[in-house]
Design an enzyme around this catalytic site. Sequence first.
Site, PDB file in Angstrom:
ATOM      1  CG  ASN A  10      -1.694   1.258   1.407  1.00 41.62           C
ATOM      2  OD1 ASN A  10      -1.785   2.050   0.463  1.00 41.62           O
ATOM      3  ND2 ASN A  10      -2.264   1.455   2.581  1.00 41.62           N
ATOM      4  CD1 TRP A  11       3.766   1.093  -2.626  1.00 42.41           C
ATOM      5  CD2 TRP A  11       3.441   1.850  -4.711  1.00 42.41           C
ATOM      6  NE1 TRP A  11       4.452   0.271  -3.490  1.00 42.41           N
ATOM      7  CE2 TRP A  11       4.271   0.703  -4.771  1.00 42.41           C
ATOM      8  CE3 TRP A  11       3.101   2.481  -5.898  1.00 42.41           C
ATOM      9  CZ2 TRP A  11       4.752   0.205  -5.977  1.00 42.41           C
ATOM     10  CZ3 TRP A  11       3.587   1.993  -7.102  1.00 42.41           C
ATOM     11  CH2 TRP A  11       4.398   0.862  -7.132  1.00 42.41           C
ATOM     12  CE  LYS A  12       0.131   3.276   4.773  1.00 44.47           C
ATOM     13  NZ  LYS A  12       0.326   3.381   6.211  1.00 44.47           N
ATOM     14  CG  HIS A  95      -5.528   2.139   5.374  1.00 42.92           C
ATOM     15  ND1 HIS A  95      -5.029   3.059   6.273  1.00 42.92           N
ATOM     16  CD2 HIS A  95      -4.547   1.227   5.162  1.00 42.92           C
ATOM     17  CE1 HIS A  95      -3.779   2.706   6.578  1.00 42.92           C
ATOM     18  NE2 HIS A  95      -3.473   1.603   5.917  1.00 42.92           N
ATOM     19  CD  GLU A  97      -2.462   5.634   6.819  1.00 41.90           C
ATOM     20  OE1 GLU A  97      -2.461   5.639   5.575  1.00 41.90           O
ATOM     21  OE2 GLU A  97      -1.545   5.118   7.495  1.00 41.90           O
ATOM     22  CD  GLU A 167      -3.011  -2.203   7.541  1.00 43.55           C
ATOM     23  OE1 GLU A 167      -1.921  -2.446   7.019  1.00 43.55           O
ATOM     24  OE2 GLU A 167      -3.663  -1.177   7.307  1.00 43.55           O
ATOM     25  N   GLY A 173       3.205   2.492  10.740  1.00 52.53           N
ATOM     26  CA  GLY A 173       4.191   3.546  10.527  1.00 52.53           C
ATOM     27  C   GLY A 173       4.920   3.958  11.791  1.00 52.53           C
ATOM     28  CB  SER A 214       5.826  -1.604  11.915  1.00 53.25           C
ATOM     29  OG  SER A 214       5.469  -0.243  12.172  1.00 53.25           O
ATOM     30  N   GLY A 235       3.097  -0.934   4.234  1.00 48.30           N
ATOM     31  CA  GLY A 235       3.264   0.458   3.841  1.00 48.30           C
ATOM     32  C   GLY A 235       4.726   0.739   3.534  1.00 48.30           C
ATOM     33  N   GLY A 236       5.445   1.281   4.523  1.00 45.86           N
ATOM     34  CA  GLY A 236       6.809   1.756   4.330  1.00 45.86           C
ATOM     35  C   GLY A 236       7.735   0.810   3.578  1.00 45.86           C
TER      36      GLY A 236
HETATM   37  P1  13P Z   1       3.495   0.495   7.585  1.00 48.84           P
HETATM   38  O1  13P Z   1       3.944  -0.813   6.996  1.00 48.84           O
HETATM   39  O2  13P Z   1       4.262   1.677   7.035  1.00 48.84           O
HETATM   40  O3  13P Z   1       3.436   0.454   9.069  1.00 48.84           O
HETATM   41  O4  13P Z   1       1.979   0.715   7.066  1.00 48.84           O
HETATM   42  C1  13P Z   1       1.058  -0.296   7.256  1.00 48.84           C
HETATM   43  C2  13P Z   1      -0.171   0.054   6.514  1.00 48.84           C
HETATM   44  O5  13P Z   1      -0.907   0.950   6.894  1.00 48.84           O
HETATM   45  C3  13P Z   1      -0.470  -0.700   5.281  1.00 48.84           C
HETATM   46  O6  13P Z   1      -1.762  -0.445   4.850  1.00 48.84           O
END
Ligand code: 13P
Length: 257
Positions: A10-12, A95, A97, A167, A173, A214, A235-236
């Site tokens: 997930n590149w956000k 999600h 966010e 999650e 993050g 993470s 994500g990251g």
């Molecule tokens: P991180 O891997 O950066 O913690 O993000 C997780 C995430 O929100 C994937 O959707």
Amino acid sequence: MARTPIIAGNWKMNKSPDEAVAFVSELAPKIAAYDAVDRVVAPTFVALTAVASALADSPIKVAAQDAHWESDGAYTSQVSVAMVAPFVEYVIIGHSECRAYLNESDENVNRKARAILAAGLKPIIAVGESLAQNEAGETVPFVRSQVEAALAGIAPEGLKRVVIAYEPIWAIGTGKSASGELADAIIKAAVRDTVGSLYGREIAETLRIQYGGSVKPGNMEEYMAQPNIDGALVGGASLEVEDFAALVDIASGVKGY
Ligand code: 13P
């Protein structure tokens, strides 16, 4: 039963269309051979078509990071399921966010899930508790309620294409992650058992459930070794070619049936 593992990046709000295409051009050959793992990237809306074209001859699939349930209309800023359907196999919804910053409600997550399934696509439904809920011991009932709300009105046939991503918000993050054992216990109690009580044990055993928060090459093996965890929503670490490729390699090594 063997569930095909699924690793989704997930590149956000990261990577322009040019950057996204350059990234998948480098990533695709490194992970092309791992057919025992479903590999997915989720670029921003503006990069979707370019990434889908770049991956047209690749086994790597594309996901949208959201999509509106109505096919078209007066919904400024929104992009519909029908509009992303030619370019993607998956759509991420719910999600944390989006729930936190865009007021995504359980009801809308359910509307989106139903529209995604009706279009023949696969929803990745994200659920998870806040730090305060976690500390108050509310994790399992809260996540269970998110799962039940998201799946309302979805027939067993549709459930086959659903992926649920657990999650914990406090692990996204932050560099903090739930231990593999703890994540597995929550996933079992709040997701798989909930789906079991809604659809029956046999169907619940086929549901693919990801862990997210993470996830890195260094902790991936711990998650993938758990009986109820079928992959990761990342994500990251999904923004780096070497890390993404390492996650796929580890998933395949531990769970590539
Ligand atoms: P991180 O891997 O950066 O913690 O993000 C997780 C995430 O929100 C994937 O959707």
